[in-house]
Design a protein around this motif. Structure first.
Motif, PDB file in Angstrom:
ATOM      1  N   ASP A 123      28.507 -47.677 -30.208  1.00  0.00           N
ATOM      2  CA  ASP A 123      27.104 -48.031 -30.360  1.00  0.00           C
ATOM      3  C   ASP A 123      26.471 -47.850 -28.985  1.00  0.00           C
ATOM      4  O   ASP A 123      27.034 -48.271 -27.967  1.00  0.00           O
ATOM      5  CB  ASP A 123      26.932 -49.490 -30.797  1.00  0.00           C
ATOM      6  CG  ASP A 123      27.421 -49.742 -32.224  1.00  0.00           C
ATOM      7  OD1 ASP A 123      27.610 -48.764 -32.972  1.00  0.00           O
ATOM      8  OD2 ASP A 123      27.623 -50.918 -32.557  1.00  0.00           O
ATOM      9  N   LEU A 124      25.313 -47.219 -28.946  1.00  0.00           N
ATOM     10  CA  LEU A 124      24.618 -46.944 -27.701  1.00  0.00           C
ATOM     11  C   LEU A 124      23.354 -47.794 -27.616  1.00  0.00           C
ATOM     12  O   LEU A 124      22.778 -48.185 -28.638  1.00  0.00           O
ATOM     13  CB  LEU A 124      24.248 -45.469 -27.601  1.00  0.00           C
ATOM     14  CG  LEU A 124      25.386 -44.470 -27.836  1.00  0.00           C
ATOM     15  CD1 LEU A 124      24.858 -43.038 -27.706  1.00  0.00           C
ATOM     16  CD2 LEU A 124      26.533 -44.707 -26.882  1.00  0.00           C
ATOM     17  N   LEU A 125      22.914 -48.037 -26.390  1.00  0.00           N
ATOM     18  CA  LEU A 125      21.743 -48.879 -26.148  1.00  0.00           C
ATOM     19  C   LEU A 125      20.765 -48.146 -25.236  1.00  0.00           C
ATOM     20  O   LEU A 125      21.167 -47.557 -24.226  1.00  0.00           O
ATOM     21  CB  LEU A 125      22.174 -50.194 -25.506  1.00  0.00           C
ATOM     22  CG  LEU A 125      21.102 -51.275 -25.336  1.00  0.00           C
ATOM     23  CD1 LEU A 125      20.575 -51.737 -26.690  1.00  0.00           C
ATOM     24  CD2 LEU A 125      21.669 -52.456 -24.552  1.00  0.00           C
ATOM     25  N   VAL A 126      19.493 -48.187 -25.606  1.00  0.00           N
ATOM     26  CA  VAL A 126      18.423 -47.632 -24.777  1.00  0.00           C
ATOM     27  C   VAL A 126      17.546 -48.775 -24.310  1.00  0.00           C
ATOM     28  O   VAL A 126      17.024 -49.549 -25.139  1.00  0.00           O
ATOM     29  CB  VAL A 126      17.576 -46.600 -25.546  1.00  0.00           C
ATOM     30  CG1 VAL A 126      16.509 -45.998 -24.624  1.00  0.00           C
ATOM     31  CG2 VAL A 126      18.449 -45.502 -26.127  1.00  0.00           C
ATOM     32  N   ASP A 127      17.383 -48.906 -23.010  1.00  0.00           N
ATOM     33  CA  ASP A 127      16.510 -49.914 -22.416  1.00  0.00           C
ATOM     34  C   ASP A 127      15.106 -49.318 -22.333  1.00  0.00           C
ATOM     35  O   ASP A 127      14.821 -48.471 -21.478  1.00  0.00           O
ATOM     36  CB  ASP A 127      17.029 -50.283 -21.029  1.00  0.00           C
ATOM     37  CG  ASP A 127      16.235 -51.410 -20.384  1.00  0.00           C
ATOM     38  OD1 ASP A 127      15.140 -51.731 -20.886  1.00  0.00           O
ATOM     39  OD2 ASP A 127      16.702 -51.953 -19.367  1.00  0.00           O
ATOM     40  N   LEU A 128      14.232 -49.760 -23.228  1.00  0.00           N
ATOM     41  CA  LEU A 128      12.891 -49.181 -23.300  1.00  0.00           C
ATOM     42  C   LEU A 128      11.961 -49.697 -22.212  1.00  0.00           C
ATOM     43  O   LEU A 128      10.818 -49.241 -22.117  1.00  0.00           O
ATOM     44  CB  LEU A 128      12.288 -49.438 -24.686  1.00  0.00           C
ATOM     45  CG  LEU A 128      13.023 -48.741 -25.841  1.00  0.00           C
ATOM     46  CD1 LEU A 128      12.386 -49.117 -27.173  1.00  0.00           C
ATOM     47  CD2 LEU A 128      13.016 -47.229 -25.664  1.00  0.00           C
ATOM     48  N   LEU A 182      26.513 -46.563 -23.119  1.00  0.00           N
ATOM     49  CA  LEU A 182      27.486 -47.231 -23.982  1.00  0.00           C
ATOM     50  C   LEU A 182      27.194 -48.722 -24.049  1.00  0.00           C
ATOM     51  O   LEU A 182      26.957 -49.374 -23.023  1.00  0.00           O
ATOM     52  CB  LEU A 182      28.911 -47.025 -23.460  1.00  0.00           C
ATOM     53  CG  LEU A 182      29.482 -45.612 -23.520  1.00  0.00           C
ATOM     54  CD1 LEU A 182      30.924 -45.632 -23.040  1.00  0.00           C
ATOM     55  CD2 LEU A 182      29.404 -45.030 -24.921  1.00  0.00           C
ATOM     56  N   TRP A 183      27.273 -49.250 -25.258  1.00  0.00           N
ATOM     57  CA  TRP A 183      27.044 -50.684 -25.460  1.00  0.00           C
ATOM     58  C   TRP A 183      28.238 -51.331 -26.137  1.00  0.00           C
ATOM     59  O   TRP A 183      28.776 -52.323 -25.666  1.00  0.00           O
ATOM     60  CB  TRP A 183      25.780 -50.885 -26.293  1.00  0.00           C
ATOM     61  CG  TRP A 183      25.352 -52.301 -26.467  1.00  0.00           C
ATOM     62  CD1 TRP A 183      25.153 -53.222 -25.486  1.00  0.00           C
ATOM     63  CD2 TRP A 183      25.040 -52.953 -27.701  1.00  0.00           C
ATOM     64  NE1 TRP A 183      24.730 -54.422 -26.026  1.00  0.00           N
ATOM     65  CE2 TRP A 183      24.658 -54.282 -27.391  1.00  0.00           C
ATOM     66  CE3 TRP A 183      25.033 -52.559 -29.042  1.00  0.00           C
ATOM     67  CZ2 TRP A 183      24.283 -55.212 -28.361  1.00  0.00           C
ATOM     68  CZ3 TRP A 183      24.653 -53.472 -30.007  1.00  0.00           C
ATOM     69  CH2 TRP A 183      24.289 -54.779 -29.668  1.00  0.00           C
ATOM     70  N   ARG A 184      28.691 -50.776 -27.252  1.00  0.00           N
ATOM     71  CA  ARG A 184      29.878 -51.262 -27.950  1.00  0.00           C
ATOM     72  C   ARG A 184      30.779 -50.063 -28.255  1.00  0.00           C
ATOM     73  O   ARG A 184      30.292 -48.965 -28.539  1.00  0.00           O
ATOM     74  CB  ARG A 184      29.503 -51.942 -29.269  1.00  0.00           C
ATOM     75  CG  ARG A 184      28.527 -53.117 -29.120  1.00  0.00           C
ATOM     76  CD  ARG A 184      29.254 -54.371 -28.711  1.00  0.00           C
ATOM     77  NE  ARG A 184      28.381 -55.536 -28.720  1.00  0.00           N
ATOM     78  CZ  ARG A 184      27.833 -56.083 -27.642  1.00  0.00           C
ATOM     79  NH1 ARG A 184      28.059 -55.552 -26.452  1.00  0.00           N
ATOM     80  NH2 ARG A 184      27.064 -57.141 -27.726  1.00  0.00           N
TER      81      ARG A 184
END
Length: 309
Positions: A151-156, A297-299
């Motif tokens: 699971d990927l994360l984007v910091d907006l 990368l987040w999870r």
């Protein structure tokens, strides 16, 4: 202690979620409502749904589905959840639950149990931060590690990468009928079902148009959407409004032109404009591609498969 195996039903959801949260509650907080939502097998679909109980205390649970949809591997059953109370481990409860799944899977002619993914999945595989004993437990009967997903994360709150604008491309909400027809042609199978569910849940499905031709799609999910897509299952673990992105894809004939990246960045810009603080892109092995749009990368998860033959 003479515990027993009994059928699972929705009244056990809160207690089962509490066992899950003993192990994963900080990173993957599971609510009873989400568990009840995800455990809704199709009519006629075989399942194994068991709890281990001692008196009024729930000690463990197992949920396995035997999918009938043609896009799942033939004769593979999928373990949605297998949990045991931390205080009761080492007493054979987990193995008794697993043996029950193996017995029933074999009786239906299935050749493997897959841990992660499948219909109604919660996670695409074993979480990377699962305790070492999880893999020891799975390896003893012969399960083997398989693919790794993220699971990927984007910091907006951070600037998004820019791409040169193109006058012949536009990204806008797509009508349901035209989009589903496009998916039938370009991405038949599971994504057709996922996107249909996204429309039903009130998500926006963006179409990427080259002139007047639909060449790509991206489903975007607003914070708080219910029922949630997999990208929003674990939104509560983040501070601030969390949006989801996916599934998405570009038609075969239009790939390798940079249009996919432009579509992803355009979708993220829309989510930021709508007030999202974060965007999650779930279940992918394309971390490098999405990294070009600012995702990290987040999870991480790894699929495990137990052969039954």
């Amino acid at each position: 202690m003479n515990w027993t195996l009994e059928p699972y039903d929705v009244t056990h959801a809160a207690a089962v979620a509490a066992l899950w949260n003993q192990e994963f509650g900080r990173q993957l907080p599971l609510s009873a409502a989400l568990l009840a939502l995800r455990w809704q097998p199709a009519d006629g679909e075989p399942t194994v749904a068991r709890i281990a109980r001692w008196r009024d205390r729930l000690l463990g649970a197992l949920l396995v589905r035997f999918p009938t949809s043609p896009w799942y591997p033939a004769r593979s059953a999928f373990v949605t959840l297998l949990v045991v109370d931390r205080a009761m481990r080492g007493r054979g409860i987990g193995r008794a639950l697993l043996d029950e799944a193996i017995r029933i899977a074999r009786s239906h002619g299935y050749r493997s149990l897959v841990f992660g993914g499948g219909p109604g999945h919660l996670v695409p595989g074993i979480p990377a931060d699962a305790p070492l004993e999880t893999w020891r437990f799975l390896r003893r009967p012969g399960a083997l590690p398989r693919e790794i997903f993220h699971d990927l994360l984007v910091d907006l709150a951070l600037p998004l990468p820019t791409v040169p604008p193109r006058a012949d491309l536009r990204l806008e909400p797509a009508p349901r009928e035209a989009m589903l027809a496009f998916l039938t042609q370009e991405f038949p199978g599971e994504w057709e079902s996922d996107v249909s569910d996204a429309y039903d849940a009130g998500a926006t499905v963006l179409g990427l148009y080259h002139a007047e031709t639909l060449v790509g799609f991206a489903a975007i999910h607003s914070p708080g959407q219910w029922p949630p897509p997999p990208s929003l299952f674990w939104a509560e673990s983040l501070p601030g409004p969390v949006a989801g992105l996916g599934p998405l894809g570009i038609a075969q004939a239009y790939r390798r032109r940079g249009w996919g990246l432009a579509m992803v960045i355009g979708a993220l810009e829309r989510l930021r404009a709508a007030g999202a603080r974060w965007t999650i892109i779930d279940w992918t092995d394309l971390a490098s591609f999405y990294g070009r749009a600012g995702a990290h990368l987040w999870r991480t998860y790894q699929v495990a498969e137990l052969p039954l033959t």
